[in-house]
Design a protein around this motif. Structure first.
Motif, PDB file in Angstrom:
ATOM      1  N   GLY A  61       5.994 -65.254   1.603  1.00 35.29           N
ATOM      2  CA  GLY A  61       7.348 -65.161   2.120  1.00 35.29           C
ATOM      3  C   GLY A  61       7.435 -65.575   3.570  1.00 35.29           C
ATOM      4  N   GLY A  62       8.490 -65.146   4.231  1.00 38.70           N
ATOM      5  CA  GLY A  62       8.734 -65.494   5.619  1.00 38.70           C
ATOM      6  C   GLY A  62      10.197 -65.244   5.956  1.00 38.70           C
ATOM      7  N   THR A  63      10.563 -65.565   7.194  1.00 38.48           N
ATOM      8  CA  THR A  63      11.952 -65.393   7.640  1.00 38.48           C
ATOM      9  C   THR A  63      12.645 -66.747   7.679  1.00 38.48           C
ATOM     10  OG1 THR A  63      11.375 -63.465   8.979  1.00 38.48           O
ATOM     11  CG2 THR A  63      13.438 -64.577   9.498  1.00 38.48           C
ATOM     12  N   ILE A  64      13.817 -66.810   7.055  1.00 39.59           N
ATOM     13  CA  ILE A  64      14.619 -68.031   7.059  1.00 39.59           C
ATOM     14  C   ILE A  64      15.971 -67.727   7.703  1.00 39.59           C
ATOM     15  CG2 ILE A  64      13.488 -68.989   5.013  1.00 39.59           C
ATOM     16  CD1 ILE A  64      15.957 -68.084   3.409  1.00 39.59           C
ATOM     17  N   SER A  65      16.657 -68.778   8.152  1.00 41.36           N
ATOM     18  CA  SER A  65      18.005 -68.617   8.690  1.00 41.36           C
ATOM     19  C   SER A  65      18.912 -69.707   8.133  1.00 41.36           C
ATOM     20  CB  SER A  65      17.990 -68.667  10.223  1.00 41.36           C
ATOM     21  OG  SER A  65      17.725 -69.984  10.677  1.00 41.36           O
ATOM     22  N   TYR A  66      20.210 -69.466   8.191  1.00 39.85           N
ATOM     23  CA  TYR A  66      21.191 -70.429   7.694  1.00 39.85           C
ATOM     24  C   TYR A  66      22.538 -70.148   8.354  1.00 39.85           C
ATOM     25  CZ  TYR A  66      22.548 -66.460   4.782  1.00 39.85           C
ATOM     26  OH  TYR A  66      22.944 -65.225   4.354  1.00 39.85           O
ATOM     27  N   PHE A  67      23.391 -71.164   8.405  1.00 44.06           N
ATOM     28  CA  PHE A  67      24.738 -70.981   8.926  1.00 44.06           C
ATOM     29  C   PHE A  67      25.646 -70.546   7.785  1.00 44.06           C
ATOM     30  CE2 PHE A  67      29.048 -72.468   9.815  1.00 44.06           C
ATOM     31  CZ  PHE A  67      29.267 -71.836  11.030  1.00 44.06           C
ATOM     32  N   ASP A  68      26.284 -69.401   7.954  1.00 45.60           N
ATOM     33  CA  ASP A  68      27.193 -68.877   6.938  1.00 45.60           C
ATOM     34  C   ASP A  68      28.627 -69.215   7.336  1.00 45.60           C
ATOM     35  OD1 ASP A  68      28.745 -67.307   5.168  1.00 45.60           O
ATOM     36  OD2 ASP A  68      27.039 -65.947   4.903  1.00 45.60           O
ATOM     37  N   PRO A  69      29.261 -70.152   6.615  1.00 42.23           N
ATOM     38  CA  PRO A  69      30.630 -70.545   6.990  1.00 42.23           C
ATOM     39  C   PRO A  69      31.635 -69.412   6.834  1.00 42.23           C
ATOM     40  CG  PRO A  69      29.998 -71.515   4.879  1.00 42.23           C
ATOM     41  CD  PRO A  69      28.764 -70.899   5.446  1.00 42.23           C
ATOM     42  N   ALA A  70      31.379 -68.464   5.950  1.00 44.64           N
ATOM     43  CA  ALA A  70      32.318 -67.356   5.763  1.00 44.64           C
ATOM     44  C   ALA A  70      32.340 -66.427   6.973  1.00 44.64           C
ATOM     45  CB  ALA A  70      31.952 -66.571   4.504  1.00 44.64           C
ATOM     46  N   LEU A  71      31.204 -66.346   7.676  1.00 46.41           N
ATOM     47  CA  LEU A  71      31.110 -65.485   8.858  1.00 46.41           C
ATOM     48  C   LEU A  71      31.152 -66.278  10.158  1.00 46.41           C
ATOM     49  CD1 LEU A  71      28.245 -63.141   7.592  1.00 46.41           C
ATOM     50  CD2 LEU A  71      30.686 -62.623   7.645  1.00 46.41           C
ATOM     51  N   ASN A  72      31.042 -67.619  10.029  1.00 46.28           N
ATOM     52  CA  ASN A  72      31.019 -68.513  11.190  1.00 46.28           C
ATOM     53  C   ASN A  72      29.888 -68.153  12.164  1.00 46.28           C
ATOM     54  OD1 ASN A  72      32.016 -70.779  12.570  1.00 46.28           O
ATOM     55  ND2 ASN A  72      33.183 -69.486  13.980  1.00 46.28           N
ATOM     56  N   ARG A  73      28.719 -67.838  11.613  1.00 39.72           N
ATOM     57  CA  ARG A  73      27.545 -67.548  12.435  1.00 39.72           C
ATOM     58  C   ARG A  73      26.288 -67.728  11.591  1.00 39.72           C
ATOM     59  NH1 ARG A  73      29.140 -61.701  11.717  1.00 39.72           N
ATOM     60  NH2 ARG A  73      27.579 -60.782  10.295  1.00 39.72           N
ATOM     61  N   ARG A  74      25.148 -67.783  12.279  1.00 36.69           N
ATOM     62  CA  ARG A  74      23.873 -67.896  11.582  1.00 36.69           C
ATOM     63  C   ARG A  74      23.408 -66.521  11.128  1.00 36.69           C
ATOM     64  NH1 ARG A  74      21.728 -72.763  11.362  1.00 36.69           N
ATOM     65  NH2 ARG A  74      19.787 -71.938  10.504  1.00 36.69           N
ATOM     66  N   GLU A  75      22.851 -66.494   9.932  1.00 36.23           N
ATOM     67  CA  GLU A  75      22.285 -65.280   9.364  1.00 36.23           C
ATOM     68  C   GLU A  75      20.797 -65.490   9.105  1.00 36.23           C
ATOM     69  OE1 GLU A  75      23.699 -62.168   8.430  1.00 36.23           O
ATOM     70  OE2 GLU A  75      25.283 -62.885   9.782  1.00 36.23           O
ATOM     71  N   GLN A  76      20.053 -64.393   9.049  1.00 35.60           N
ATOM     72  CA  GLN A  76      18.627 -64.448   8.760  1.00 35.60           C
ATOM     73  C   GLN A  76      18.300 -63.577   7.554  1.00 35.60           C
ATOM     74  OE1 GLN A  76      16.000 -63.552  12.022  1.00 35.60           O
ATOM     75  NE2 GLN A  76      16.445 -65.483  13.078  1.00 35.60           N
ATOM     76  N   GLN A  77      17.276 -63.995   6.824  1.00 36.48           N
ATOM     77  CA  GLN A  77      16.718 -63.183   5.751  1.00 36.48           C
ATOM     78  C   GLN A  77      15.199 -63.138   5.912  1.00 36.48           C
ATOM     79  OE1 GLN A  77      17.788 -64.208   1.743  1.00 36.48           O
ATOM     80  NE2 GLN A  77      19.986 -64.177   2.137  1.00 36.48           N
ATOM     81  N   LYS A  78      14.647 -61.938   5.965  1.00 38.89           N
ATOM     82  CA  LYS A  78      13.200 -61.755   5.985  1.00 38.89           C
ATOM     83  C   LYS A  78      12.758 -61.478   4.547  1.00 38.89           C
ATOM     84  CE  LYS A  78       9.495 -59.097   8.147  1.00 38.89           C
ATOM     85  NZ  LYS A  78       9.172 -57.966   9.075  1.00 38.89           N
ATOM     86  N   ILE A  79      12.156 -62.487   3.928  1.00 38.79           N
ATOM     87  CA  ILE A  79      11.836 -62.422   2.499  1.00 38.79           C
ATOM     88  C   ILE A  79      10.364 -62.109   2.301  1.00 38.79           C
ATOM     89  CG2 ILE A  79      11.811 -63.722   0.338  1.00 38.79           C
ATOM     90  CD1 ILE A  79      14.070 -65.439   1.473  1.00 38.79           C
ATOM     91  N   GLY A  80      10.081 -61.097   1.511  1.00 35.31           N
ATOM     92  CA  GLY A  80       8.711 -60.745   1.134  1.00 35.31           C
ATOM     93  C   GLY A  80       8.557 -60.822  -0.369  1.00 35.31           C
ATOM     94  N   LEU A  81       7.575 -61.576  -0.830  1.00 39.20           N
ATOM     95  CA  LEU A  81       7.365 -61.784  -2.265  1.00 39.20           C
ATOM     96  C   LEU A  81       5.946 -61.402  -2.652  1.00 39.20           C
ATOM     97  CD1 LEU A  81       8.999 -65.328  -2.456  1.00 39.20           C
ATOM     98  CD2 LEU A  81      10.075 -63.147  -3.075  1.00 39.20           C
ATOM     99  N   GLN A  82       5.783 -60.947  -3.870  1.00 41.78           N
ATOM    100  CA  GLN A  82       4.459 -60.608  -4.391  1.00 41.78           C
ATOM    101  C   GLN A  82       4.211 -61.440  -5.646  1.00 41.78           C
ATOM    102  OE1 GLN A  82       3.553 -56.472  -5.765  1.00 41.78           O
ATOM    103  NE2 GLN A  82       2.170 -56.480  -4.016  1.00 41.78           N
ATOM    104  N   TYR A  83       3.026 -62.069  -5.684  1.00 42.38           N
ATOM    105  CA  TYR A  83       2.697 -62.983  -6.772  1.00 42.38           C
ATOM    106  C   TYR A  83       1.392 -62.594  -7.457  1.00 42.38           C
ATOM    107  CZ  TYR A  83       6.187 -66.564  -5.586  1.00 42.38           C
ATOM    108  OH  TYR A  83       7.347 -67.261  -5.385  1.00 42.38           O
ATOM    109  N   LEU A  84       1.357 -62.796  -8.768  1.00 44.68           N
ATOM    110  CA  LEU A  84       0.111 -62.851  -9.532  1.00 44.68           C
ATOM    111  C   LEU A  84      -0.260 -64.313  -9.695  1.00 44.68           C
ATOM    112  CD1 LEU A  84       0.310 -60.232 -12.440  1.00 44.68           C
ATOM    113  CD2 LEU A  84      -1.351 -60.288 -10.570  1.00 44.68           C
ATOM    114  N   GLN A  85      -1.538 -64.664  -9.430  1.00 43.74           N
ATOM    115  CA  GLN A  85      -1.952 -66.051  -9.440  1.00 43.74           C
ATOM    116  C   GLN A  85      -3.228 -66.240 -10.252  1.00 43.74           C
ATOM    117  OE1 GLN A  85      -0.298 -67.408  -5.072  1.00 43.74           O
ATOM    118  NE2 GLN A  85      -2.476 -66.970  -5.240  1.00 43.74           N
TER     119      GLN A  85
END
Length: 222
Positions: A79-103
């Motif tokens: 995972g990691g932290t991503i950001s994006y511009f949200d037109p509904a809020l007229n500002r950038r938002e961030q998401q800190k995503i953590g994922l767990q995988y079986l490989q």
């Protein structure tokens, strides 16, 4: 004649089984992971890496003195932290995503002859079949979108399957008759776009979200 051919085939099979060697062990892999992110609109991008930890079972099936098919079963965090511009809020938002995988690795491992007493280098190349089994956003199992106020399960933001390439190298040292320790570095590059949220739920255009991981591999084979 048939008996002679049958005898030769049985002898060859017996020799193949006898010469084959399987080495099994355990490993732990601290890692640094991030998400390769992009989109046609909304400026989706990677912001920060995250520290992860993984581990599992090593299985090396030797089909030659210095050649092995490397597989096993691993549980790892990505995972990691991503950001994006949200037109509904007229500002950038961030998401800190953590994922767990079986490989399940599907690789070839090549070993050198001894570079020092009971010490070899190894090189590993191949891929892995991965399945996401859990996910969190900002540490929570459920995510409430600040623009829509809709609550969704964090694990549903990504598709379950992923396929990765991996390459690595390291040192393996024999400590006893059948005990070996290894230290290595590996790079894992996800090939599938795992996004299951931004395009479907937010109508972002041409979103790309892929895993990347650098790992320190510490293991012991018995």
């Amino acid at each position: 004649m048939k008996k002679v051919l049958l005898s030769l085939l049985l002898s060859g099979a017996t020799l193949g089984v006898a010469s084959a060697q399987v080495e099994i062990g355990l490993k732990v892999s601290p890692s640094v992971t991030h998400l390769r992110a992009g989109s046609l609109e909304n400026g989706l991008q990677n912001e920060k890496s995250k520290l992860g930890i993984g581990g599992g079972i090593i299985v090396d099936y030797f089909f030659g003195e210095n050649y092995a098919f490397g597989t096993g079963l691993e549980l790892t965090g990505k995972g990691g932290t991503i950001s994006y511009f949200d037109p509904a809020l007229n500002r950038r938002e961030q998401q800190k995503i953590g994922l767990q995988y079986l490989q399940v690795p599907v690789t070839v491992k090549l070993f050198t002859n001894d570079i020092a007493t009971d010490t070899k280098l190894y090189f590993q190349l191949g891929g892995s079949l991965n399945a996401a089994i859990a996910g969190r956003i900002s540490g929570e199992k459920y995510y409430t979108d600040p623009a829509t106020q809709e609550k969704t399960k964090a694990a549903k933001h990504v598709i379950i399957p992923d396929v990765g390439l991996r390459a690595g190298f390291g040192v393996e040292r024999q400590l006893g008759k059948s005990t070996r320790v290894l230290v290595g570095l590996s790079y894992h590059r996800g090939l599938l776009n795992i996004d299951n949220y931004f395009e479907d739920e937010r109508d972002f255009k041409e979103v790309e979200l892929k895993n990347s991981e650098f790992a320190l591999d510490l293991g012991m084979k018995f």
